[in-house]
Scaffold this motif. Sequence first.
Motif, PDB file in Angstrom:
ATOM      1  N   CYS A 402       0.830  -1.214   0.000  1.00 17.98           N
ATOM      2  CA  CYS A 402       0.000   0.000   0.000  1.00 17.98           C
ATOM      3  C   CYS A 402       0.863   1.261   0.000  1.00 17.98           C
ATOM      4  N   HIS A 403       0.324   2.307  -0.622  1.00 21.96           N
ATOM      5  CA  HIS A 403       0.899   3.645  -0.464  1.00 21.96           C
ATOM      6  C   HIS A 403       0.472   4.261   0.860  1.00 21.96           C
ATOM      7  N   PRO A 454       4.874   2.611   3.984  1.00 18.79           N
ATOM      8  CA  PRO A 454       3.664   3.360   3.621  1.00 18.79           C
ATOM      9  C   PRO A 454       3.460   4.582   4.504  1.00 18.79           C
ATOM     10  N   ARG A 564       2.720   9.599  -3.885  1.00 20.84           N
ATOM     11  CA  ARG A 564       2.655   8.202  -4.306  1.00 20.84           C
ATOM     12  C   ARG A 564       4.073   7.687  -4.533  1.00 20.84           C
ATOM     13  N   ILE A 567       6.574   1.656  -4.574  1.00 26.32           N
ATOM     14  CA  ILE A 567       6.365   0.538  -3.661  1.00 26.32           C
ATOM     15  C   ILE A 567       7.478  -0.492  -3.785  1.00 26.32           C
TER      16      ILE A 567
END
Length: 603
Positions: A402-403, A454, A564, A567
């Motif tokens: 997840c961000h 995150p 953003r 990841i």
Amino acid sequence: MTFGRLVFFFCFIGASFARSEQEIKKSFVQTAVECAKEIPVSGEEFQKLKDTHVAENKNVKCLVKCVLQKQGMVDDKGMFDENGSIKMAEREYADDKTKLENAKKLYEVCRKVNDEQISNDDQGCERAALLSNCLTENAPKSSATPRRPVILKSDRDVSKDQPKEKSEKEKPPTIILKTREHSTPKDERPASPRSQGNDVEGTQPSKIAQNESKERKDQKFKLMSEPVKLLDENLEFNNAAYEFLNDANSNYLVVGVIGTQGVGKSMVLNLIAQNVPLNDLSRQILNSHEVSPEPTAEANNLTPVESQMESLNITEAANKKSQDKNTFKFKMQDIEFIERGVHCTKGIDMYVTNDRVILLDCQALWSPSLIEETNTNPVTARSANILTVDCLQIASYLMAVCHVLIAVQDWFADYNFIRYIQTAEMLKPSLSASNTVNTSQESSEYNSSVESHPHLLLLHNRCQLEDYTPEAVYTMQDLYRNAFQKSNLQLNSGMYMYSDTNKNGLNIDNVCKGYNVDACGSPMNLFLLPEIYSDFDNRDIYRGHPQFEQLAKRLRWMVLGVNRHQITTVPNLSEKGWFQFCSKAWETIRKCPFFIEYERFLP
């Protein structure tokens, strides 16, 4: 951040200094950010910079003057330094006389700005704004260096006497990858379907090598109407969501949520998923807890004529039912779930909005009903330990994919929940081995040993009036700041209830007027949602906070506007590439020995 014509001017100046487009943008953004720290400018004022001229605002003009000064174009008084600019152009771009002359002509036209009589301009902001307008209006359009495609010479035999009429009728160049050896015979070389069709008409004189992502732009993908399972009730990975992902899009946001049973996790994701504001949002949330009435025996005894009439209106009834169902994408607990004391979400549900926001709703943590579902045998101490490890694996998994991770609570503060987050972060394995995704994006290698973490948003649901006092906010932030002082989770991402102008340089509206740095301390990722009462529409009652709809709207734009970050170590990972990474990440976490060893030490 785009600054319209001002960016165009700096691209022209950068071209005269032999810098690439990416270097120009990077340098300009860094300079603008540095100036924004010294000269606070609101978001609306930034938007005005997209117009043809600089906005009639002193802060905006002073920001322009700061950027020009750091670029070496003006002095402290805003006066245009023509000689210094020309010397810099001669030094950096001495090989191209044509563009050097264009730069000199531009500077000669705009030096008249120094002769303008401007009153009350001690800082030189007005003169710098005039210079910016002059440079952007008179800069030649053809001075920016265009990006040229990479032309690869074809290894096929091309006849020199090929007629021109035949070459004009040929189709556009075929997109290919030059992966075969020159020594391979022509008949044995693999060719794409398009190149096979072109061989009938004639041989292409050249091929243009382009990025494979352009070929995937025409690929079709489905839009989601309801969530699908990412992890099913047995915590097995499910590939059903793959067909809803866009392989050509890398600008997406992944938002996950964790929390105990009944704290409102699904409701928070429903607020983020709302593309269109709802006027009666509070009432619909209250009505979501009601159970739809079952049809009575009297209603079931319909005459044949009434049944035929209902069949005629089946389409209209189905559309109405679909509209009511699609108001909230994730199912929330109704009174039946609450009375039975069972959880609503099983595994991890996944929903992709039309704005390409991927929402992940996980099952409740430590819910006793989970033990009853997963164990047919009598409940033992080991059953609770297995459930604890499963929940820790889910939390670590969401931290990896997840961000933004939203930790939801409905009271302050659950110390076990805080320790749970810390434990999940501690046990999360390094997923560098899982970052090898089967996509063409690996062609540009990116080696980095830095693990991504995150943004953690601490969200309190069903807050009361006393929770919104500055003293309570200070206590909450002080506790979380001490609890996560050694954590790598990002707690200062701009998802604040008030702004710190000394640190951020940007002013945002405070949730309450009494919130400031002196009363509440430095802001962090903390947000409060109030309890919704049946008399929520009574404006005569003092609530101590803005309306629920306003806070829900603020929560949505804060989450969607967060940075953003990358990841994985694969740059520009597409949605389908992210989904493949999710599959391998879950496989790695389930087999990780850290969780097995941790279970051994549980009582």
